[in-house]
Write a protein that holds these residues in place. Structure first.
Motif, PDB file in Angstrom:
ATOM      1  N   ALA A 289      56.794  39.877  62.072  1.00 20.30           N
ATOM      2  CA  ALA A 289      58.049  39.437  62.695  1.00 20.30           C
ATOM      3  C   ALA A 289      57.841  38.133  63.460  1.00 20.30           C
ATOM      4  O   ALA A 289      58.670  37.211  63.401  1.00 20.30           O
ATOM      5  CB  ALA A 289      58.564  40.520  63.634  1.00 20.30           C
ATOM      6  N   ALA A 290      56.700  38.029  64.159  1.00 17.85           N
ATOM      7  CA  ALA A 290      56.430  36.801  64.910  1.00 17.85           C
ATOM      8  C   ALA A 290      56.235  35.629  63.952  1.00 17.85           C
ATOM      9  O   ALA A 290      56.648  34.491  64.241  1.00 17.85           O
ATOM     10  CB  ALA A 290      55.191  36.981  65.786  1.00 17.85           C
ATOM     11  N   ILE A 291      55.612  35.919  62.796  1.00 16.48           N
ATOM     12  CA  ILE A 291      55.441  34.849  61.805  1.00 16.48           C
ATOM     13  C   ILE A 291      56.789  34.342  61.330  1.00 16.48           C
ATOM     14  O   ILE A 291      57.015  33.133  61.189  1.00 16.48           O
ATOM     15  CB  ILE A 291      54.602  35.367  60.608  1.00 16.48           C
ATOM     16  N   VAL A 292      57.729  35.274  61.099  1.00 18.15           N
ATOM     17  CA  VAL A 292      59.059  34.858  60.658  1.00 18.15           C
ATOM     18  C   VAL A 292      59.701  33.955  61.708  1.00 18.15           C
ATOM     19  O   VAL A 292      60.294  32.909  61.388  1.00 18.15           O
ATOM     20  CB  VAL A 292      59.939  36.102  60.373  1.00 18.15           C
ATOM     21  N   VAL A 293      59.541  34.345  62.989  1.00 17.35           N
ATOM     22  CA  VAL A 293      60.111  33.507  64.051  1.00 17.35           C
ATOM     23  C   VAL A 293      59.458  32.122  64.044  1.00 17.35           C
ATOM     24  O   VAL A 293      60.127  31.083  64.129  1.00 17.35           O
ATOM     25  CB  VAL A 293      59.918  34.181  65.427  1.00 17.35           C
ATOM     26  N   LEU A 294      58.134  32.096  63.908  1.00 19.61           N
ATOM     27  CA  LEU A 294      57.413  30.815  63.898  1.00 19.61           C
ATOM     28  C   LEU A 294      57.871  29.947  62.733  1.00 19.61           C
ATOM     29  O   LEU A 294      58.133  28.743  62.886  1.00 19.61           O
ATOM     30  CB  LEU A 294      55.906  31.086  63.801  1.00 19.61           C
ATOM     31  N   LEU A 295      58.010  30.574  61.550  1.00 19.27           N
ATOM     32  CA  LEU A 295      58.483  29.822  60.379  1.00 19.27           C
ATOM     33  C   LEU A 295      59.877  29.278  60.611  1.00 19.27           C
ATOM     34  O   LEU A 295      60.189  28.140  60.235  1.00 19.27           O
ATOM     35  CB  LEU A 295      58.470  30.719  59.137  1.00 19.27           C
ATOM     36  N   ALA A 296      60.718  30.112  61.244  1.00 23.28           N
ATOM     37  CA  ALA A 296      62.086  29.655  61.519  1.00 23.28           C
ATOM     38  C   ALA A 296      62.056  28.427  62.420  1.00 23.28           C
ATOM     39  O   ALA A 296      62.794  27.458  62.210  1.00 23.28           O
ATOM     40  CB  ALA A 296      62.889  30.774  62.168  1.00 23.28           C
ATOM     41  N   ILE A 297      61.169  28.460  63.438  1.00 19.40           N
ATOM     42  CA  ILE A 297      61.060  27.303  64.333  1.00 19.40           C
ATOM     43  C   ILE A 297      60.608  26.070  63.552  1.00 19.40           C
ATOM     44  O   ILE A 297      61.188  24.983  63.680  1.00 19.40           O
ATOM     45  CB  ILE A 297      60.081  27.607  65.482  1.00 19.40           C
ATOM     46  N   LEU A 298      59.610  26.250  62.712  1.00 18.20           N
ATOM     47  CA  LEU A 298      59.093  25.113  61.942  1.00 18.20           C
ATOM     48  C   LEU A 298      60.160  24.540  61.013  1.00 18.20           C
ATOM     49  O   LEU A 298      60.343  23.323  60.936  1.00 18.20           O
ATOM     50  CB  LEU A 298      57.873  25.552  61.111  1.00 18.20           C
ATOM     51  N   LEU A 299      60.877  25.448  60.324  1.00 13.44           N
ATOM     52  CA  LEU A 299      61.922  24.970  59.410  1.00 13.44           C
ATOM     53  C   LEU A 299      62.998  24.232  60.177  1.00 13.44           C
ATOM     54  O   LEU A 299      63.508  23.198  59.733  1.00 13.44           O
ATOM     55  CB  LEU A 299      62.523  26.151  58.643  1.00 13.44           C
ATOM     56  N   THR A 300      63.355  24.763  61.364  1.00  9.38           N
ATOM     57  CA  THR A 300      64.367  24.091  62.171  1.00  9.38           C
ATOM     58  C   THR A 300      63.906  22.686  62.550  1.00  9.38           C
ATOM     59  O   THR A 300      64.670  21.721  62.478  1.00  9.38           O
ATOM     60  CB  THR A 300      64.641  24.899  63.454  1.00  9.38           C
TER      61      THR A 300
END
Lengths: 317, 291
Positions: A289-300
């Motif tokens: 779940a934390a990875i998904v959040v991190l990826l979301a931040i990076l994509l943003t």
């Protein structure tokens, strides 16, 4: 009649009987061996190979994302973002302290690295004489961009944590991260500056502008989209780095958010690392779940880079 | 400056044969010129070169050029590619400074400046000696900002709106852009962009306007507009024009300099150069035997 003959007839009217272009076509045909079928086949083969490579690259990424997404699905909730981590109750654990720590880290990192990076790039590109020394400097900066991040961690540990007595603070982390992203920012900014056509510089100089006016009014605005893109991409590298932060001793379990630059902190990659290394499978779900959040931040951040670029291009006049 | 003039005389044995009266720089012997036109301070040459050589590293792009360019006339510099004509032109406002390894020997005076003198500030010089480049190079900003920028950075104290309008009118562009002053200049056609670049240069009220093949990237209609403009500009400005196009030189210039292999071969009234050139090489070039 072949197409080439028709073209030829158009270009020069045929003499009676059409013998002239007939013989000429025969003569020139003998000079070439077109093998069109083979050439086209090779071309198609190349295109198909490239397509397969693309599918392989994107395919692996998709598999990875889907796996992580499935693992993370049950754990993602609003509480996951706003709760502090917990070593005892995975169902109540959250990433609030890591999120805030990452925000602190990136904020401070950009505060240090952006002005220094742009300043250095402007000096190297616009002021420094182009000689063996400036080439050496450039080469070294390019090499620094390739140094493994753990090495920057060691440097940060020795210099900021120990020598400057900053301890395991978010400030020491940000300074270390600044070292890490500076070469990337300098290179990106230099490239953006050198992509500004000289005709613009000359036009401005010919109007009696000083070097400062030329740079400030024309070169920098023209290079800004490229510089911003470079900065955002460099910072998104910093967001995802875990190694240097572990080196300087970022904590893995933090039940509070930093209230100042000298507080201890944790960051998303550290939190992920901590959860992944725990034996219980619940924590692995939390890590996903934390990875998904991190990826979301990076994509943003990357989307922001693209958006910024097109916004600048749209408002040129 | 007046006392130097004699040394730049390139036609001292033929001063009587020159048909046009208004070419004081060529017929500079005081006796001859005082017959033709009253020699006043206003007619003193604005650019004088004295055995000027320009090197790029070891390569001599211009070798010992000596000439005197008179005010408020159109002087064309012609010659085959690589003859050094652009290099010479760019020396006049020190736009060569950006080329690494560039060196200058000999004398070059432009207005009141010893151009390559240690006390000369190139920034100050360039305000008085404007330049139009080969390819139109407007700033990627609005038409208005293109014209106003040079004046603004040089601390212009008058009314900018009025200056922009006047400059665009002088460049024969006002009617075409007055309704879209604040639209991007990159939307203009190539010919309009080049006239914008001229407007931008004359907004600084220069004394001299240098033009480096200003029409070579333009179509014939745009070219003829620029040529008409050059003809009008010489009332106020001294125009020095580098051109590849001999017909253009013949059409728009009062004086023509012919350069070949870095040397200034001949410098005279355009009529003379094109009808009875003194030098064999000039004649060969004019008649199309080489170049």
């Amino acid at each position: 009649m072949s197409r080439s003959q028709a073209d030829w007839t158009l270009a020069a009217p045929a003499p009676p009987g059409g013998s002239y272009e007939r013989s000429r076509t025969d003569r020139t045909d003998a000079l070439f061996r077109p093998r069109l079928g083979l050439r086209r086949f090779i071309g198609t083969l190349f295109a198909v190979t490239c397509l397969l490579m693309t599918v392989a690259a994107i395919g692996m990424l998709v598999v990875l994302l889907v796996r992580v997404g499935l693992d993370a699905r049950p754990w993602l909730s609003r509480h996951f973002l706003t709760n502090f981590p917990s070593t005892l109750y995975p169902e109540r654990a959250g990433i609030w302290s890591a999120l805030v720590g990452t925000a602190w880290l990136i904020g401070l990192t950009s505060l240090f690295s952006v002005p220094i990076g742009i300043g250095a790039a402007i000096y190297l590109e616009e002021y420094a004489r182009k000689n063996w020394f400036s080439r050496l400097v450039h080469l070294n900066i390019a090499n620094l961009a390739g140094v493994p991040s753990i090495v920057y961690g060691i440097l940060g540990l020795a210099m900021f944590v120990r020598f400057c007595h900053l301890g395991r603070s978010v400030l020491a982390g940000a300074l270390t991260m600044s070292l890490l992203v500076l070469p990337v920012i300098i290179i990106a900014a230099r490239e953006a500056l050198s992509a500004v056509p000289d005709s613009i510089r000359h036009a401005a100089y010919a109007l009696g502008a000083t070097r400062w006016q030329v740079i400030w009014h024309h070169v920098l605005p023209a290079a800004l989209p490229g510089i911003c893109t470079g900065i955002i991409l460099a910072l998104s590298r910093a967001v995802g780095e875990a190694a240097p932060l572990m080196m300087i001793g970022a904590l893995t379990y933090v039940a509070f958010v930093p209230s100042g630059p000298l507080d201890t902190f944790t960051a998303l990659p550290i939190q992920i690392y901590d959860w992944v290394s725990r034996p219980q499978s619940d924590f692995h779900g939390l890590a996903a779940a934390a990875i998904v959040v991190l990826l979301a931040i990076l994509l943003t951040m990357n989307a922001l880079a693209i958006g910024l670029r097109s916004w600048y291009q749209g408002r040129q006049p | 400056m007046m006392t130097d003039v004699q040394e730049y005389d390139l036609s001292n044995d033929r001063s009587g044969t020159i048909a046009r009266p208004a070419i004081p720089a060529v017929q500079v012997r005081p006796a001859a010129s005082s017959d033709a036109v009253p020699q006043s301070a206003d007619d003193a040459p604005v650019i004088t070169t004295d055995a000027l050589s320009i090197y790029y590293g070891k390569f001599a792009a211009v070798q010992e050029a000596t000439m005197a360019i008179p005010p408020r006339q159109v002087t064309a510099i012609i010659g085959p590619s690589g003859c050094g004509k652009s290099t010479l032109l760019r020396a006049f406002n020190r736009m060569n400074d950006f080329i690494p390894g560039m060196r200058v020997t000999g004398g070059l005076r432009c207005l009141d400046w010893e151009v390559y003198g240690s006390k000369t500030d190139a920034v100050e010089l360039r305000r008085r000696v404007g330049m139009v480049f080969q390819k139109p190079n407007p700033f990627p900003k609005s038409t208005y900002k293109n014209v106003a920028w040079g004046a603004r950075v040089n601390g212009y104290r008058g009314d900018l709106d009025e200056l922009v309008e006047r400059s665009l009118r002088q460049a024969a562009l006002w009617d075409e852009v007055k309704d879209k002053l604040h639209a991007s200049s990159l939307a203009l056609s190539g010919g309009q962009q080049q006239r914008l670049c001229i407007a931008r240069a004359i907004a600084l009220q220069p004394d001299i306007l240098l033009m480096d093949e200003p029409c070579s990237a333009l179509d014939p209609i745009a070219t003829s507009k620029i040529e008409d403009l050059i003809d009008a500009l010489k009332e106020r400005y001294t125009v020095v024009l580098v051109t590849h196009n001999m017909q253009q030189a013949a059409r728009v210039s009062d004086l023509t300099a012919f350069m070949y292999m870095g040397r200034l071969i001949e410098f005279d009234a355009t009529n003379t150069i094109f009808t009875s050139p003194h030098n064999r090489q000039t004649q060969d070039y004019i008649t199309g035997r080489f170049g």
